[in-house]
Design a protein around this motif. Structure first.
Motif, PDB file in Angstrom:
ATOM      1  N   ASN A   1      -7.164   5.169  -0.087  1.00  0.00           N
ATOM      2  CA  ASN A   1      -5.985   4.447  -0.550  1.00  0.00           C
ATOM      3  C   ASN A   1      -5.457   5.019  -1.844  1.00  0.00           C
ATOM      4  O   ASN A   1      -6.219   5.190  -2.793  1.00  0.00           O
ATOM      5  CB  ASN A   1      -6.393   3.003  -0.878  1.00  0.00           C
ATOM      6  CG  ASN A   1      -6.072   2.077   0.257  1.00  0.00           C
ATOM      7  OD1 ASN A   1      -5.061   2.257   0.922  1.00  0.00           O
ATOM      8  ND2 ASN A   1      -6.945   1.120   0.492  1.00  0.00           N
TER       9      ASN A   1
ATOM     10  N   SER B   1       0.918   9.726   1.454  1.00  0.00           N
ATOM     11  CA  SER B   1       2.310   9.421   1.828  1.00  0.00           C
ATOM     12  C   SER B   1       3.297  10.092   0.896  1.00  0.00           C
ATOM     13  O   SER B   1       4.379  10.521   1.316  1.00  0.00           O
ATOM     14  CB  SER B   1       2.544   7.912   1.782  1.00  0.00           C
ATOM     15  OG  SER B   1       1.631   7.262   2.612  1.00  0.00           O
ATOM     16  N   THR B   2       2.929  10.160  -0.372  1.00  0.00           N
ATOM     17  CA  THR B   2       3.811  10.797  -1.341  1.00  0.00           C
ATOM     18  C   THR B   2       4.071  12.255  -0.944  1.00  0.00           C
ATOM     19  O   THR B   2       5.206  12.745  -1.042  1.00  0.00           O
ATOM     20  CB  THR B   2       3.175  10.725  -2.747  1.00  0.00           C
ATOM     21  OG1 THR B   2       2.876   9.363  -3.028  1.00  0.00           O
ATOM     22  CG2 THR B   2       4.100  11.276  -3.809  1.00  0.00           C
TER      23      THR B   2
HETATM   24  N1  ATP Z   1       7.081   3.573  -5.413  1.00  0.00           N
HETATM   25  C1  ATP Z   1       6.038   3.822  -6.231  1.00  0.00           C
HETATM   26  N2  ATP Z   1       6.121   3.600  -7.551  1.00  0.00           N
HETATM   27  C2  ATP Z   1       5.099   3.850  -8.375  1.00  0.00           C
HETATM   28  N3  ATP Z   1       3.929   4.350  -7.992  1.00  0.00           N
HETATM   29  C3  ATP Z   1       3.763   4.604  -6.693  1.00  0.00           C
HETATM   30  C4  ATP Z   1       4.804   4.346  -5.738  1.00  0.00           C
HETATM   31  N4  ATP Z   1       4.352   4.700  -4.516  1.00  0.00           N
HETATM   32  C5  ATP Z   1       3.093   5.144  -4.699  1.00  0.00           C
HETATM   33  N5  ATP Z   1       2.736   5.095  -5.997  1.00  0.00           N
HETATM   34  C6  ATP Z   1       1.448   5.524  -6.551  1.00  0.00           C
HETATM   35  O1  ATP Z   1       1.249   6.882  -6.227  1.00  0.00           O
HETATM   36  C7  ATP Z   1      -0.079   7.098  -5.793  1.00  0.00           C
HETATM   37  C8  ATP Z   1      -0.092   7.715  -4.422  1.00  0.00           C
HETATM   38  O2  ATP Z   1       0.440   6.794  -3.480  1.00  0.00           O
HETATM   39  P1  ATP Z   1       0.581   7.106  -1.946  1.00  0.00           P
HETATM   40  O3  ATP Z   1       1.332   5.977  -1.334  1.00  0.00           O
HETATM   41  O4  ATP Z   1       1.112   8.458  -1.760  1.00  0.00           O
HETATM   42  O5  ATP Z   1      -0.931   7.044  -1.466  1.00  0.00           O
HETATM   43  P2  ATP Z   1      -1.536   7.127  -0.020  1.00  0.00           P
HETATM   44  O6  ATP Z   1      -2.580   8.175  -0.072  1.00  0.00           O
HETATM   45  O7  ATP Z   1      -0.477   7.269   0.982  1.00  0.00           O
HETATM   46  O8  ATP Z   1      -2.245   5.720   0.120  1.00  0.00           O
HETATM   47  P3  ATP Z   1      -2.390   4.749   1.373  1.00  0.00           P
HETATM   48  O9  ATP Z   1      -3.560   5.260   2.139  1.00  0.00           O
HETATM   49  O10 ATP Z   1      -2.656   3.423   0.762  1.00  0.00           O
HETATM   50  O11 ATP Z   1      -1.132   4.813   2.150  1.00  0.00           O
HETATM   51  C9  ATP Z   1      -0.783   5.753  -5.860  1.00  0.00           C
HETATM   52  O12 ATP Z   1      -1.510   5.711  -7.053  1.00  0.00           O
HETATM   53  C10 ATP Z   1       0.324   4.749  -5.889  1.00  0.00           C
HETATM   54  O13 ATP Z   1      -0.035   3.635  -6.667  1.00  0.00           O
END
Ligand code: ATP
Ligand code: MG
Lengths: 290, 233
Positions: free
Chosen positions: B36, B41-42
């Motif tokens: 997580n 996703s980013t």
């Molecule tokens: N819109 C946003 N504004 C601020 N911080 C964000 C935003 N979206 C994501 N983050 C932060 O960026 C980081 C990466 O998030 P991301 O959604 O890419 O993770 P992920 O690996 O896709 O997680 P998950 O498995 O929960 O989907 C995290 O620390 C998250 O808190």
């Protein structure tokens, strides 16, 4: 008999509100913003057709088309210059900007056309006798225009590629972009449609109530907004229904209760409806996702 | 096919992606796994243009996407099924598929829809239904079918198994394998590392915005650190 004639004048007034409300609701549905300058585009539409008819001797229909063209361009320019840079901004910033645009348009009109009211000559004259009731041609035209516009918008959003793209943008702009939809262009098109409708409403309204001033659009604008909320903001049939009902309530309140209080009565009805049905008559209540 | 080179992505002052580089070659299934908030996703959003990197580059089929608007990236053959599916809930199944074909010529839409229905017969049964009334698994199928409508060369899937019952997860991964066999290149983001690594040719492990390990699917499945952190062993 008397009641029927009040009812018809209510429906006719309501048709104007509905046309404006359809523009409001389209823009709100897709851009998720309240374009408070929408009412002032109506007023600009009125002045453009006034000038076309009085100074250029255009026939009514051509003046209407010119007003639509000018307002469409105006809507697209307003969106591009004032609202597009704020796409990521808070809705409060956008709202304040919209109020600013509204003042800007009113004051521009004041500068160009002065404060003295212009007397608008209706684009169609005469009356029809329907079963002993005399109904003005402009009323008939307004009601017909309103129905045609509602039907066309409904078909447009449900059948055409652009219309469906608008619905997609209204639900989820990010996902829409991932489909290859140009969100900016879609929003711009929405403003174009809404502003063209505002021009139609402006010309029809000034034909029925022939005084034209820089503030002419603000009250109908606010009432049409009320109508859109009343019917369920974002909903096309809702805007139609809300507009017609609002017109009827206003006309009947004027006839049977009090002319001075008719506006208060209209807004009181809005407040009551929203207390009972927060999403409006035909709106879907969607809880904010957290 | 896809070459991501040293990207750094920020949310305001939050430094979410810290110098990530990776590649996806034609015909591969590549997976990005991580916990997580690791930044999976980013990264996908940066590839599809919804977010922008401050540095480095994203190259697709030899073209730098850095200044290409997101709605134009789809037309280049890159489709992204976002996290949480994000189907258009108030539109019908068929309208959702039509939106997926937004960049395609009108003449291809019907045959594209027929292809999707062949792959997902369930969607055909529900074609006139509003997407909001579908189950989670059906929505995932719709999201994937919608993305396939654009005839992508590279399909990016963000947690397709999220929130689905084990049987449905199996089904989704079967579909991923079929798509792969049919020649689609896939970039798969998953928290379900076991499943993802078992279908993937290669994988990258992401931790707090950085790639910490990479290898073939089989290598990563047997990697002790990966086992401990992601496979519950
Ligand atoms: N819109 C946003 N504004 C601020 N911080 C964000 C935003 N979206 C994501 N983050 C932060 O960026 C980081 C990466 O998030 P991301 O959604 O890419 O993770 P992920 O690996 O896709 O997680 P998950 O498995 O929960 O989907 C995290 O620390 C998250 O808190
Ligand atoms: Mg994620």
């Amino acid at each position: 008999m008397e009641f029927l004639s009040y009812l018809i004048s209510g429906i006719s007034l309501g048709s104007v509100y509905a046309i404006i409300a359809l523009g409001y609701t389209m823009v709100y549905g897709i851009a998720k913003m309240l374009n408070f300058a929408h009412g002032d585009v109506i007023m600009i539409g009125g002045y453009i057709s006034f000038c076309a008819m009085s100074y250029l001797n255009f026939p009514g229909w051509l003046a209407l088309i010119l007003a639509m063209v000018v307002c469409t361009a105006l809507g697209v320019v307003i969106e591009g210059l004032a609202y597009r840079p704020l796409r990521e901004a808070t809705s409060l910033a956008v709202l304040i900007t919209a109020i600013g645009v509204s003042y800007f348009l009113q004051n521009s009109a004041l500068l160009i056309w002065g404060a003295t009211p212009k007397v608008f000559s209706p684009i169609v004259e005469g009356t029809q006798n329907i079963g002993g009731l005399s109904v003005s041609n402009i009323s008939l035209l307004t009601m017909a225009a309103c129905i045609v516009i509602m039907v066309v918008l409904t078909l447009f959003t449900s059948k055409t590629k652009m219309g469906k793209a608008m619905r997609a943008c209204s639900e989820d702009k990010g996902a829409a972009q991932l489909m290859g939809i140009n969100v900016n262009r879609t929003i711009s098109t929405t403003f174009a449609i809404g502003s063209a409708l505002a021009a139609v409403a402006g010309v029809l309204m000034c034909s029925a109530y022939p005084t034209l001033m820089p503030t002419t659009g603000s009250m109908p604008g606010i009432k049409a907004f009320t109508a859109a909320v009343f019917g369920g903001i974002g909903s096309i049939p809702g805007a139609f229904l809300g507009g017609i009902l609002l017109g009827i309530i206003e006309a009947l309140a004027k006839a049977y209760l009090s002319t001075q209080l008719s506006n208060s009565i209209v807004f009181a009805v809005l407040i009551i409806v929203l207390l009972v049905r927060p999403a409006g008559l035909l709106g879907k209540y969607v809880p904010e996702k957290v | 096919m896809l070459k991501v080179n040293d990207i750094n992505v920020y949310y305001g002052s939050i430094h979410a992606i810290k110098g990530v580089s990776f590649e996806v070659h034609q015909g591969e299934v590549v997976t990005l796994i991580g916990a997580n908030g690791a930044g999976k996703s980013t990264i996908l959003q940066t590839v599809s243009g919804l977010l922008r990197s401050k540095t480095g580059s994203v190259e697709f089929l030899g073209e730098n996407l850095g200044n290409v608007a997101p709605h134009k990236i789809v037309a280049k053959g890159l489709a992204h099924v976002p996290e949480g599916r994000r189907v258009f809930l108030q539109m019908t199944v068929e309208e959702n598929l039509e939106m997926g074909a937004f960049t395609r010529p009108g003449s291809e839409v019907d045959s594209g829809i027929a292809d999707v229905y062949k792959r997902f017969p369930r969607l055909e049964e529900r074609r006139r239904q509003i997407a909001g009334t579908l189950s989670g698994g059906e929505q995932q199928m719709l999201a994937m079918g919608r993305a396939l409508m654009s005839k992508p060369q590279l399909l990016m899937l963000d947690e397709p198994s999220m929130g689905l019952a084990p049987l449905l997860v199996e089904q989704i991964f079967e579909i991923i394998k079929e798509l792969h066999k049919a020649g689609t290149t896939i970039l798969l983001v998953e928290q379900n590392a076991q499943m993802a690594l078992s279908v993937a040719d290669r994988g990258y492990v992401l931790e707090t915005g950085k790639i910490v390990t990479t290898g073939t699917g089989a290598e990563l499945l047997n990697d002790d650190a990966v086992k401990k952190a992601y496979l519950g062993a």
